[in-house]
Design an enzyme around this catalytic site. Structure first.
Site: not given
Lengths: 329, 329, 329, 329
Positions: C97, C101, C127, C202
């Protein structure tokens, strides 16, 4: 003050020489003769009452007859139209919601200018686009009358207690005459320059007020989320360079301050819709003069979004609530 | 003040009981023993001088040896690294440009924590991300030392005259000890809450300051274009709800006020780059806490654009000049 | 493509010569040997299934054991920790996420790097902040492994149908090996440059997407209020210079287009919270590189305000609804 | 298309029955009879030439006599005023810089409506406030003439090559007659709805265009600073959801694309001043309809700041240059 006249200096000079002395001599200069009042809404009503209290006979009108009842019981004479008022009184004050109303009340088929007496003093306390004030002044001058803009700072409370601030634009020679009346309704009467500058000053103040209020709301919200006590943060801001009217006099965070709308679920005060309207005027004047106002424009949009999301009727300090996380999120 | 501790109350309580009394007893409590100082730049230099003047022997270091010369001539002892300073002094003040410098000076290979004495009081006056302050406090606690954040409000002038404002975060029990030193360099020393809240208060203040300054610049520019005299407009704002520090104390329009950077081609004062940096910190903390700051974010972007367009070295009130029409347009 | 390497060219050259050939020779180059997969959420689950379908044995793990059930039934081997996965597989894909993490899964106490084999290929499709990708690459390199960032464009639907777009950053020599696996899960696999550039591409795309979506919502709302038919307006925009993906492929106005969230009460699609997260990453990278992004910053704040006002779970095209007048206003 | 008429349906129905058939019968319906043209500037000149080329005799006028020379040499008849043109031609096209010019050309002392023939078709291709278009339509109807707004998309190049797009508002019954003429000057002629909707569509398109352009400039600049190759980034955006006209057809980064102003030092194209003007119209209509346009408003302010900082004459894609770091910073 000379610098204020600028481009219109020659125009005013000419006007002064040729027209002015004639006009003034024809106006009822004896104090305490009757004064006209058009627009008896939440603001106009207490303003007209204060004129009455000061001893001026009032001749009034409003599109809503029921708005006139209270003033009539206090002794005011109520007529059918602005034209009728202009037929009887040569000093008239108007207090209306927006530019189209002002245009109608002055230049409409039953408007003041249909029956205005030569030399009359017409004072508009509405908050409108300064370019409309200038148009009204030109139209009034054609009829031999004097138009001044005198928008107010301060809400219904200040109107009731006679503590409004008036920002006045128009011929400097007429300021004394205008101040005589306005002083009955306000604590400060400030001369700002040629016609329209009263509106400009009002609009400028309210734009900076909106920016300061949203800025204060963002800052207090951020500080609280960072673990600061709201009262302590307000105290620190108010002794530092972040200090502003919204932080030290009208703090938007419930519990920081007594006697402000944030302590009363954002009821009363100055509504979000009205602030959005004033920011719309600021935006119009900025667009017309090609002036960049990035924060002013964004403040306008934030108040527009608030109006769309159910905050239209709350005090403009409710932006603090708008920015906070909703319960249950 | 109890409300400030919130979630960390238990942590602090435990810490207080087990560790605190031991720490304090081991620190040199006799006043006027030597104080360490790391970072002798534009701000650190006059701050250290004021400590010297107050009678504290100074042990200092800086990455640029030439920055140390003046203080050395005044009697300070200059060492090679923060670790060396920590080896000699158990009260240390740091004044550094940004978060990475602070991390390096505290936790780097020659950092303070390599040789810090148990019970030392470490006060960081840099303006950095509050989350870094918290990290440093945790790292210091592991070594048995106490870390407090104490960023300043006020520029080089206030540093020289000892008139800074310190916003202090950290264990409340240590505030008295910190205040003893900070009072030699500042006029106000405000306790804000747990570690990081000093930074938070500083960042909040400067965000609102930036919003108020840009708002004042936009408003003054708009008013001038609408025909208002700048001094008169400032006067009206300052007696009304538009009033803020930028309008009444640091007006950005040349000629409105004496003794401010706008009267000196925006030289001196608080540079646009520094304001952009502080707004970047505000943005980071807002993003991390998911707090909406629409005006704060836009103010940040405006100062970024100014930096890109040649205003990096000017006082942050030069936003008035940035928004005005260029000559010849 | 040479221009992409810039400052790190020499670093990469050295790395290539000394380390690379050794690494590759030690990795299991035979296709269809087992692949590790960490993170079996809404996106990771269908991605891992597509790898299984392509014939790769899967060794997977997730912090939530129940997330692993479906894949286990399909034949995947489920292990307890990322370290365990790294102990068995020398090609690992992670789909997590957010930055913390990723840091934990790679460098935590049970992280991949605790047991990673020399020469392993580690592909992170989360991302996250590109600076974290760079840190992970440095940490992986220390252990003799290769880290690449490969975030995806396209949602759960594209993940299920194997139509994702992968934007890949990392050593160009490894791109072919990465593409072999990524092609099983996506329709496009684009090489963007050194480590972190996949994330950058992105983030850039999603920032422009957010700006285009809010812009489309504002424009459609304005046009409708000005009396234009929404379908006609969309048609005109799409044949003109206002055309964008949000106007021609994902129109936010209910009824203009079939098969998009606006036609389904803004359910499904790409949640406002996720867009706010990506805009937070864009803001962080812009702040760190001192890049002005005025519209990007405001788009971020608008999605933050939406999250605070109850839109967190709706598709990001619900900004159209957020800007519209509430019923009854 | 019926939905477009809404509130004015009854008005139009009545108008259609009583007036319309009479009007049309009195207009010169034979094609290739003379057409009036008012406004021979950069756009009007090539537009009028294309009408001439299509075989329509032209009767033209412009406030600057020198603007008429070229068209006169090509065979057009030049008259002194719009009124004179209206006296001779019953189909007239106007192409003027802004709202006040349109008001003057139609309703001024020598305006079209002074001598307009009953049943004349008046087509205004200027980009102005839709409320002014509506006013002109009402004024024209009083004189028994038909007014349509038909602003264009496409610049001087499209005007020269006859490839403009016309967005047309007005009575649907007149659209065929208008299209006959407009098709000689444009490749697309789109019917948008009642009077003013042509302007509304144009304004909406240009607002979204401005947002997309600034967004593209920010995104490309951010990507470049993050290490992405500009051509590669453009390619990625254009195959993803960030795609828009400004990224795939008119990219603002020098070197990414051939044949656009960014490749020619931002010369030619669509000037920043013109974009700022159109955004001012968008802002006005949004303010009047109380529609929130946060990104549109900020885009307006950015183009205003650019005008103030020396970008007035450059193509609107120069916002990329405006946002970049100045050399030497």
């Amino acid at each position: 003050m000379a610098a204020l006249f600028r481009g219109s200096r020659n125009l005013l000079k000419r006007w002064n020489k040729n027209v002015h002395s004639a006009l003034v001599s024809s106006r009822s200069v004896a104090s305490k003769t009757q004064v006209g009042f058009v627009g008896l809404g939440n603001m106009g009503n207490p303003m007209a009452k204060n004129l009455l209290k000061s001893g001026y006979p009032i001749i009034a009108t409003d599109v809503f007859p029921e708005s006139c009842k209270e003033l009539q019981e206090l002794g005011a004479q109520i007529l059918d139209s602005p034209a009728d008022v202009a037929d009887k009184a040569d000093r008239i004050i108007t207090m209306l919601p927006s530019s189209p109303n002002v245009i109608d009340v002055y230049t409409g088929p039953n408007g003041i200018l249909k029956k205005v007496k030569k030399g009359s003093l017409l004072i508009d306390s509405s908050t409108i686009d300064p370019s409309v004030s200038k148009e009204m002044a030109v139209a009034a001058e054609k009829m031999g009358a004097v138009f001044m803009d005198a928008p107010v700072s301060g809400g219904v409370g200040a109107a009731s207690s006679g503590k409004l601030t008036f920002m006045v634009g128009g011929a400097e020679e007429e300021f004394t005459a205008a101040k005589e009346l306005l002083s009955c309704m306000g604590a400060n009467v400030v001369y700002c320059g040629q016609v329209g500058t009263g509106q400009s000053a009002k609009i400028c103040n309210n734009m900076l007020l909106a920016i300061g209020m949203i800025g204060t709301a963002e800052t207090m919200n951020l500080g609280i989320r960072l673990g600061l006590d709201p009262k302590l943060l307000a105290k620190i801001l108010n002794m530092s360079s972040g200090r502003c009217w919204s932080s030290d006099t009208y703090n938007p965070v419930p519990g920081v301050m007594e006697g402000v709308p944030s302590g009363n679920n954002y009821q009363g005060g100055f509504g979000t819709t009205l602030m959005a309207k004033d920011l719309g005027l600021a935006q119009n004047t900025a667009t017309n003069t090609k002036t960049p106002i990035p924060l002013g424009a964004l403040a306008h949009q934030i108040y527009r979004m608030m109006c769309a999301r159910g905050y239209a009727g709350k005090d403009f300090s409710s932006v603090f609530q708008f920015l906070r996380e909703e319960e249950g999120q």
